[in-house]
Design an enzyme around this catalytic site. Structure first.
Site, PDB file in Angstrom:
ATOM      1  N   HIS A 313       0.851  -1.106  -0.149  1.00  0.00           N
ATOM      2  CA  HIS A 313      -0.102   0.009  -0.001  1.00  0.00           C
ATOM      3  C   HIS A 313       0.873   1.279   0.029  1.00  0.00           C
ATOM      4  O   HIS A 313       1.968   1.218   0.658  1.00  0.00           O
ATOM      5  CB  HIS A 313      -0.985  -0.159   1.259  1.00  0.00           C
ATOM      6  CG  HIS A 313      -1.933   0.821   0.976  1.00  0.00           C
ATOM      7  ND1 HIS A 313      -1.945   2.476   1.438  1.00  0.00           N
ATOM      8  CD2 HIS A 313      -3.410   0.469   0.669  1.00  0.00           C
ATOM      9  CE1 HIS A 313      -3.106   2.720   1.020  1.00  0.00           C
ATOM     10  NE2 HIS A 313      -3.913   1.971   0.662  1.00  0.00           N
ATOM     11  N   ASP A 371      -7.964  -5.833   0.300  1.00  0.00           N
ATOM     12  CA  ASP A 371      -8.455  -6.468  -0.503  1.00  0.00           C
ATOM     13  C   ASP A 371      -7.983  -8.119  -0.735  1.00  0.00           C
ATOM     14  O   ASP A 371      -8.240  -8.929  -1.315  1.00  0.00           O
ATOM     15  CB  ASP A 371      -7.977  -6.012  -2.249  1.00  0.00           C
ATOM     16  CG  ASP A 371      -8.443  -4.624  -2.175  1.00  0.00           C
ATOM     17  OD1 ASP A 371      -9.708  -4.565  -1.993  1.00  0.00           O
ATOM     18  OD2 ASP A 371      -7.732  -3.821  -3.014  1.00  0.00           O
TER      19      ASP A 371
END
Ligand code: CMC
Length: 431
Positions: A313, A371
């Protein structure tokens, strides 16, 4: 924002005069150096493709501490919001800044329920799409098309109009997403039902048919609600920045959100949940846990073009707190459905363990993001893989509106207009 006593001084090695730049402090998080007057003072731009060191706006909605792995909605930790609120109360919080009172909550739930049914003509738009079109293509089109139904009611300079646009789309996006799914299956559309919750309505509109009664499973309803809460806002990510930039021209708010839906589709952003599940299924087909070593070697090979989807991320350099909550929900849903031994879940857990112990991932601070597990939950609920990003878009709609409205209310707001470092041909003439 508060002006700091300190100032930044920019000096040049070639004798050009140095420049003093103001520093501002937020309530938490890094301070910012104000470079708005830099071009005027020096004739130079700053260069930051990908916005690695650039705060594009001031915002009071969502805060992420990427090193700690902390996410706050209006100051409340995501763990508390996920465990103590339902999605619509979280929407109220994001949009208005405070949690609703019991009365405000009842009114807001009623208002959303009253707007869930879409204009009957929307079904004619759907007919124009191929049945096998990607749901994100359909959703981008449908959200944009809604702006055609109410343009006269959505003057962006009017705060009541903006509130109406937000209510309308938060209410209607589950209906649109479910209609896109039903269309792909050739099944009749199911109308929203006022007796059900927001998440319950989505499940019914997705999975009910006129042939049999449909009962919402409370565990799946709660899981859906949690998926919505975890995806509701995430400060200035790519799709939110797209909505802000698009909306900064003063365009119709529903059209600005349609631009956000389009941005979210990409596999580096919201499309990662779909890409992650496809990745797990491919590994499973090719040998499962026994092949993990080979797969990880491919991920580490820069020439392979393979990434570990659901990992890494831009902001989190620690475990994404949403991934932890999603893993919890995953356990609940698989337990409820008797799928505790789901091979894909076992594979995901094994893959996570291998990656977290591997030097490549440790060095780069790559951890599971939201996710990584959301696809497994959605697949267990029965949502098809190509609808996963549509579910993300449904949930993020509130964040897009909260951020768009905040920008339009900011007295410092201007149309977004980045500059460039030009590297093309200098002026030349056609012979
Ligand atoms: N697998 C393998 N290597 C990775 C990964 C990954 N998933 N993510 C980052 N890296 C490596 C990357 O190759 C680079 O290595 P090096 O320094 O040797 O060149 C280093 O880590 C830094 O990566 P980056 O691409 O510069 O980082 P970024 O901040 O630009 O990218 C990201 C962030 C999310 C696009 C990226 O981590 C990624 O592609 N992850 C997989 C896709 C994904 O799961 N996206 C969902 C994000 S969460 C949901 C959302 O908010 O949309």
């Amino acid at each position: 924002m508060k002006l700091s006593d300190a100032k930044a001084t920019l000096t040049f090695s070639d004798g050009r005069p140095s420049v003093e730049l103001p520093i501002y402090q937020g309530s938490i998080g890094p301070e910012v150096i104000d470079i708005r007057k830099l071009y005027g003072q020096t004739g130079m731009f700053t260069y930051d493709p990908g916005f690695l060191s650039t705060a594009s706006c001031q915002s009071a909605i969502t805060y992420i501490d990427g090193d700690k792995g902390e996410l706050l909605y209006r100051g409340y930790p995501i763990e508390q919001v996920a465990r103590k609120c339902d999605f619509l109360d979280a929407c109220y919080l994001l949009l208005k800044g405070e949690l609703p009172t019991a009365e405000q909550s009842r009114e807001f739930h009623k208002d959303i329920a009253n707007h869930m049914m879409v204009h009957e003509q929307v079904r004619y738009f759907l007919r124009g799409f191929r049945r096998d079109a990607h749901p994100m293509a359909v959703l981008t089109g449908l959200v944009g098309a809604l702006s055609a139904f109410s343009h006269d009611m959505h003057d962006v300079s009017n705060s009541e109009h903006r509130e109406h646009a937000a209510t309308l789309l938060i209410a209607q996006i589950p209906t649109l997403a479910a209609m896109a799914y039903k269309y792909s299956r050739g099944q009749p559309y199911v109308y929203p039902d006022h007796s059900l919750s927001y998440a319950g309505n989505f499940l019914k509109m997705m999975f009910a048919t006129p042939c049999a009664p449909y009962e919402v499973n409370p565990v799946l309803e709660r899981a859906m609600d949690r998926i919505f809460i975890l995806h509701a806002d995430h400060e200035q990510n790519a799709s939110t920045s797209t909505v802000r930039l698009c909306g900064s021209s003063g365009t119709n708010p529903l059209a600005a959100v349609a631009a956000g839906v389009a941005c979210l589709w990409g596999p580096a952003h919201g499309g990662a949940n779909e890409a992650c599940l496809n990745m797990l299924e491919t590994i499973q087909r090719e040998g499962g846990v026994a092949k993990l070593g080979e797969f990880i070697a491919k991920v580490k090979d820069k020439n392979s073009g393979v990434r570990l989807m659901g990992f890494g991320h831009r902001v989190y350099k620690n475990y994404d707190p949403r991934a932890k909550l999603m893993q919890e929900t995953c356990n609940e849903v698989l337990g409820e459905l008797g799928l505790e031994n789901d091979p894909l879940f076992a594979l995901a857990k094994a893959l996570e363990k291998v990656a977290l112990e591997d030097e490549y991932f440790v060095e780069r601070k790559l951890y599971p993001n939201v996710d990584f597990y959301s696809g497994i939950v959605q697949r267990a609920i029965g949502i098809p893989v190509n609808m996963f990003t549509g579910v993300f878009a449904l949930a993020r709609t509130v964040g897009w509106f909260a951020q768009l409205n905040e920008m339009l209310e900011d007295p410092e707001y201007k149309i977004g207009r980045p500059r460039q470092l030009f590297t093309g041909s200098q002026r030349r003439d056609i012979a």
